[in-house]
Design a protein around this motif. Sequence first.
Motif, short mmCIF file in Angstrom:
data_model
loop_
_atom_site.label_atom_id
_atom_site.label_comp_id
_atom_site.label_asym_id
_atom_site.label_seq_id
_atom_site.Cartn_x
_atom_site.Cartn_y
_atom_site.Cartn_z
N PHE A 91 58.65 -6.26 36.24
CA PHE A 91 59.94 -6.84 36.62
C PHE A 91 60.62 -7.41 35.38
O PHE A 91 59.95 -7.79 34.42
CB PHE A 91 59.74 -7.99 37.61
N ARG A 92 61.92 -7.52 35.43
CA ARG A 92 62.70 -8.22 34.41
C ARG A 92 63.30 -9.43 35.11
O ARG A 92 63.80 -9.31 36.23
CB ARG A 92 63.82 -7.35 33.85
N ALA A 93 63.25 -10.56 34.45
CA ALA A 93 63.84 -11.77 35.00
C ALA A 93 64.78 -12.38 33.97
O ALA A 93 64.54 -12.28 32.76
CB ALA A 93 62.75 -12.78 35.37
N SER A 94 65.83 -12.99 34.46
CA SER A 94 66.76 -13.70 33.60
C SER A 94 66.89 -15.11 34.15
O SER A 94 67.22 -15.31 35.32
CB SER A 94 68.12 -13.01 33.60
N VAL A 95 66.60 -16.09 33.30
CA VAL A 95 66.72 -17.49 33.69
C VAL A 95 67.73 -18.11 32.73
O VAL A 95 67.46 -18.23 31.54
CB VAL A 95 65.36 -18.22 33.58
N THR A 96 68.86 -18.47 33.29
CA THR A 96 69.95 -19.02 32.49
C THR A 96 70.16 -18.23 31.19
O THR A 96 70.30 -18.80 30.12
CB THR A 96 69.75 -20.51 32.18
#
Length: 188
Positions: A91-96
């Motif tokens: 998965f790819r995640a983006s946090v702020t």
Amino acid sequence: MIAPLVAIRPMVSVFIGWLPLASTVHDGTMTFQDPGPMLSEHRGVVAAPVGRVRQLVLAVSTGEFSGADVPLVLGGQGDRRVVVSGGPEVFRASVTGVSLTIEVDHDAGWIQARGEWWWCGRFHVEADTSGNTVVRQQTFNCASGLSGKLVPFTVGRGHKQAGEQALLRLLDDLSQRLNCKAWMQPDR
């Protein structure tokens, strides 16, 4: 991986436990190799069957999340917006605006997050002979060359405390969700 992992940056807390044979992602596919030298390891125990604990810890859904809906591996994000895409293993995640790669191996019982340029954290969930579940949190130095040698003295110097705090948050969350006891084991 954010929150229940390690506070790598003030804006992004991420960490997970690790398994000796780690995988890394190249072009969206997992390849098995060590992520780098281990910087720290912490262990905790959850008074619940391994299947119930794995179901929660290894769960990753795609979409936009905040608060308690953020995957546990990225927990502790408060009201920050977290966007997760991909799956089912990578998965790819983006946090702020900070990008992370999340990998999960349901059969082996681990989930890991990799971000920035120097760290990889993993939560490994395994059965204990007592019927309880052991959760290991490990932090690895993924940097190479001179940078890799400097990580423990520069950007990585708070990894041990951050990893411990990430595991404590995860154990507290699991205790509440599963209505059971959970505790840290002394570092070895």
